[in-house]
Design a protein around this motif. Structure first.
Motif, PDB file in Angstrom:
ATOM      1  N   ALA A  68     -33.539 -97.138  -9.038  1.00  0.00           N
ATOM      2  CA  ALA A  68     -33.243 -95.739  -8.726  1.00  0.00           C
ATOM      3  C   ALA A  68     -34.152 -95.253  -7.605  1.00  0.00           C
ATOM      4  O   ALA A  68     -35.281 -95.735  -7.454  1.00  0.00           O
ATOM      5  CB  ALA A  68     -33.446 -94.864  -9.963  1.00  0.00           C
ATOM      6  N   VAL A  69     -33.621 -94.315  -6.834  1.00  0.00           N
ATOM      7  CA  VAL A  69     -34.426 -93.608  -5.843  1.00  0.00           C
ATOM      8  C   VAL A  69     -34.120 -92.120  -5.958  1.00  0.00           C
ATOM      9  O   VAL A  69     -32.981 -91.730  -6.215  1.00  0.00           O
ATOM     10  CB  VAL A  69     -34.167 -94.086  -4.395  1.00  0.00           C
ATOM     11  N   ASP A  70     -35.140 -91.305  -5.787  1.00  0.00           N
ATOM     12  CA  ASP A  70     -34.999 -89.852  -5.729  1.00  0.00           C
ATOM     13  C   ASP A  70     -35.885 -89.411  -4.565  1.00  0.00           C
ATOM     14  O   ASP A  70     -37.095 -89.234  -4.728  1.00  0.00           O
ATOM     15  CB  ASP A  70     -35.433 -89.214  -7.047  1.00  0.00           C
ATOM     16  N   ILE A  71     -35.273 -89.317  -3.403  1.00  0.00           N
ATOM     17  CA  ILE A  71     -36.018 -89.190  -2.153  1.00  0.00           C
ATOM     18  C   ILE A  71     -35.582 -87.953  -1.374  1.00  0.00           C
ATOM     19  O   ILE A  71     -34.399 -87.627  -1.333  1.00  0.00           O
ATOM     20  CB  ILE A  71     -35.783 -90.448  -1.264  1.00  0.00           C
ATOM     21  N   LYS A  72     -36.543 -87.319  -0.708  1.00  0.00           N
ATOM     22  CA  LYS A  72     -36.260 -86.237   0.237  1.00  0.00           C
ATOM     23  C   LYS A  72     -36.765 -86.682   1.612  1.00  0.00           C
ATOM     24  O   LYS A  72     -37.914 -87.094   1.745  1.00  0.00           O
ATOM     25  CB  LYS A  72     -36.958 -84.955  -0.183  1.00  0.00           C
ATOM     26  N   HIS A  73     -35.893 -86.604   2.605  1.00  0.00           N
ATOM     27  CA  HIS A  73     -36.253 -86.909   3.996  1.00  0.00           C
ATOM     28  C   HIS A  73     -36.363 -85.559   4.689  1.00  0.00           C
ATOM     29  O   HIS A  73     -35.359 -84.900   4.926  1.00  0.00           O
ATOM     30  CB  HIS A  73     -35.166 -87.779   4.622  1.00  0.00           C
ATOM     31  N   VAL A  74     -37.596 -85.138   5.026  1.00  0.00           N
ATOM     32  CA  VAL A  74     -37.819 -83.754   5.435  1.00  0.00           C
ATOM     33  C   VAL A  74     -38.102 -83.547   6.921  1.00  0.00           C
ATOM     34  O   VAL A  74     -38.151 -82.408   7.386  1.00  0.00           O
ATOM     35  CB  VAL A  74     -38.964 -83.113   4.602  1.00  0.00           C
TER      36      VAL A  74
END
Length: 123
Positions: A68-74
């Motif tokens: 799983a991944v839970d990522i924010k690219h900001v």
């Protein structure tokens, strides 16, 4: 196999043309996108930095897979920029590890989140 909460790994890359959002692939729709590090490339860096930490500490005959991944690219990083990823073990539950992952370029944080991996036999 030896893992502890707090273990860290780092990896630094240079953003090349093939890692950018506008990189061409005949299988995908042709879109006009900026020439910056793509989100999938950043996530790949986060996964591989975590997988590398695991590979260095696993017994022979074992590997790992992403779950799983839970990522924010900001923030965007243009081609030629440098991105450093840090992966830190945050939780260990049996054969499953949770990593906190952060990517930064020369101007600061560009992405953050969590990544979960599982230990599997390779034979």
């Amino acid at each position: 196999m030896g893992f502890e909460v707090g273990m860290k790994n780092e990896w630094t890359i240079t953003v090349t043309d093939d890692l950018c959002a506008d990189a061409s692939n005949d299988q995908f729709p042709k879109l006009v996108l900026p020439h910056v590090l793509s989100t999938p490339s950043m996530i790949s860096l986060m996964e591989l930095t975590s997988a590398d930490l695991m590979a260095k500490n696993l017994d022979e005959g074992f590997g790992s897979v992403g779950m799983a991944v839970d990522i924010k690219h900001v923030k965007a990083t243009p081609a030629g920029g440098h991105v450093r990823c840090e992966s830190v073990v945050k939780e260990i539950k049996g054969k499953k590890l949770l990593f906190e992952v952060t990517c930064c370029d020369d101007e600061g944080m560009i992405g953050t989140g969590t990544h979960r991996r599982a230990i599997i036999p390779t034979k």
